[in-house]
Each structure stands twice: as C-alpha cells, then as structure tokens.
Design an enzyme around this catalytic site. Structure first.
Site, PDB file in Angstrom:
ATOM      1  N   ASP A 171       0.838  -1.198   0.000  1.00 10.63           N
ATOM      2  CA  ASP A 171       0.000   0.000   0.000  1.00 10.63           C
ATOM      3  C   ASP A 171       0.873   1.248   0.000  1.00 10.63           C
ATOM      4  O   ASP A 171       1.594   1.513   0.957  1.00 10.63           O
ATOM      5  CB  ASP A 171      -0.902  -0.020   1.240  1.00 10.63           C
ATOM      6  CG  ASP A 171      -2.042   0.986   1.169  1.00 10.63           C
ATOM      7  OD1 ASP A 171      -1.847   2.052   0.561  1.00 10.63           O
ATOM      8  OD2 ASP A 171      -3.111   0.696   1.731  1.00 10.63           O
ATOM      9  N   HIS A 202      -3.002  -0.392  -2.535  1.00 10.32           N
ATOM     10  CA  HIS A 202      -4.216   0.293  -2.092  1.00 10.32           C
ATOM     11  C   HIS A 202      -5.308   0.172  -3.162  1.00 10.32           C
ATOM     12  O   HIS A 202      -5.049   0.333  -4.342  1.00 10.32           O
ATOM     13  CB  HIS A 202      -3.871   1.764  -1.874  1.00 10.32           C
ATOM     14  CG  HIS A 202      -4.883   2.533  -1.108  1.00 10.32           C
ATOM     15  ND1 HIS A 202      -4.930   2.526   0.270  1.00 10.32           N
ATOM     16  CD2 HIS A 202      -5.888   3.334  -1.522  1.00 10.32           C
ATOM     17  CE1 HIS A 202      -5.916   3.305   0.674  1.00 10.32           C
ATOM     18  NE2 HIS A 202      -6.513   3.802  -0.392  1.00 10.32           N
TER      19      HIS A 202
END
Length: 233
Positions: A171, A202
């Site tokens: 992420d 993400h």
C-alpha cells in the site's frame, strides 16, 4: 430495490443523502458501506447491491455532503483522483463518524432496536470504520486498506465489538513502518483480526477499475462475508 433516501443527523437539525439497497426478502441485518475519497460512486453502489443480494439491507451515506452533496469521482481519471485527494483536508472525520452513527440509528429504527448493524469501509472509509468501532455500538466493523490507523491506536481500548482489517502489503498510502505499528498495536487485541495481502496495493478490492486485483479482492470479500455471517447473525 435500491435508491437514495434522506437520513437525519444525530442532532436532527439537518439531513443527508444515503444510497440504500434492500434485499428481496426479509433483511437478516444491516451493513453500512463507507465510501472512499471518491464519494458514493458506482463502485460503492455496486458493493451495496451485492450485499443486498446476500440478504442485508445496505446503506452508503454521502459523507461529503457538508463539502458538496453528491460527489462522485473516478480514481482512474488523474484529474478526479487529484480532486479526491484535495477533499481529504476539507472533510471533518469526527462529524463523518457521527453521520455513520446516525445511519446506525436509522437502520435499527427500520429493523428493530436489537438489530445487528455492521460496516465495511474502504481507504478513508476503512479509517472511519475503525473510528466507528471505537466510538459507537456498531456490531461489527471491517476496514479495507485503511489509512492512518497507526494514529488511531490510542482509541483501540474502546473497541467492544469485532473488527477485521484487510492490509495491503504494498500500500503506497500505508508504508511498511505504519503496517508494523498496526500489527504491534493490534495483534493482541481480543476483538481485532488482521489479514495481510503481500504485494497488493491500495484499492485492490474495488468493484471496478484499474486498481482491482481479482484474486485478492475475492479472498478479502469472502473473509468479510464469513465475518459478517458470524457476527451479524
């Protein structure tokens, strides 16, 4: 059946829009889908529709209504992504949690005061799901690639009902040191379950668009479905 409705604030002095998707039969519980920074867009509405097909009445409140009602943005369009990032500083997260609490009240007014209500949030919504778990009596909470949880660990003592967090290992909004802090702060929490997705970025569980990773999305969504089936029964 699905469409927009109006939800009164906790103070009952204003109201805000909320997408609602109802199951074909009697709802077994309620789920609140908490938006990303892109508003209640088509992807969020699809998530609601999918939960409704699984038998839950599902709500997606327009949490940006105080900034501008009805914001819908596409993360795959660079200009709209930049616009969405600009909204973060304008959004009052504390008021957002209170709006989610207002939806909890609305769901229980419809289903009965003892009805189970869960929430599933994404990105900003994942952070808000964690805050909701700490600040309200919601029955169960799920956060996908939640941002800034490491800054909320001081609230974890207030979590009374089960929480599940899906952590994207790659992420770019939640770097490794933050992920490490989340694990150190929550691994031993009796109400919290963490799932890691190595190599995924993400937004991997978005319903549509370039960010979706099919294998990761299906795995996380199945874990969420099993979690809600147990906690909202």
């Amino acid at each position: 059946m699905s469409g927009m409705t109006s939800i009164p604030t906790l103070e009952n002095d204003q109201s805000f829009g909320c997408y609602v998707a109802e199951p074909s039969g009697q709802a077994k519980a309620a789920i609140i889908v908490i938006q990303e920074i892109f508003g209640v867009n088509e992807g969020i509405r699809r998530k609601c529709d999918n939960w409704a097909k699984a038998g839950y009445i599902t709500y997606a409140p327009d949490l940006f209504w105080r900034i501008q009602p009805g914001i819908e943005l596409d993360p795959d369009v660079p200009e709209e992504m930049n616009e969405a990032l600009g909204l973060i500083g304008k959004f009052d997260q504390d008021k957002g949690v209170r709006d989610i609490e207002a939806v909890i009240h609305a769901a229980r007014a419809k289903l009965g005061e003892q009805a189970k209500v869960g929430c599933a949030g994404y990105c900003l919504g994942g952070r808000l799901a964690f805050m909701t778990a700490a600040r309200t009596d919601i029955s169960a909470s799920v956060g996908y690639y939640a941002v800034g949880i490491d800054n909320l660990l001081r609230e974890s003592h207030a979590i009374a009902h089960p929480v599940m967090l899906h952590i994207a290992g790659a992420d770019h909004f939640v770097p490794p040191e933050q992920q490490k802090a989340i694990h150190e702060g929550l691994d031993d929490h009796p109400k919290v379950t963490l799932h890691d997705y190595p190599g995924l970025d993400h937004g991997f569980a978005t319903e549509m668009g370039q960010r979706r990773n099919e294998e990761g999305a299906q795995l996380a969504d199945q874990r969420t479905a099993d979690f809600f089936a147990q906690q909202l029964a």
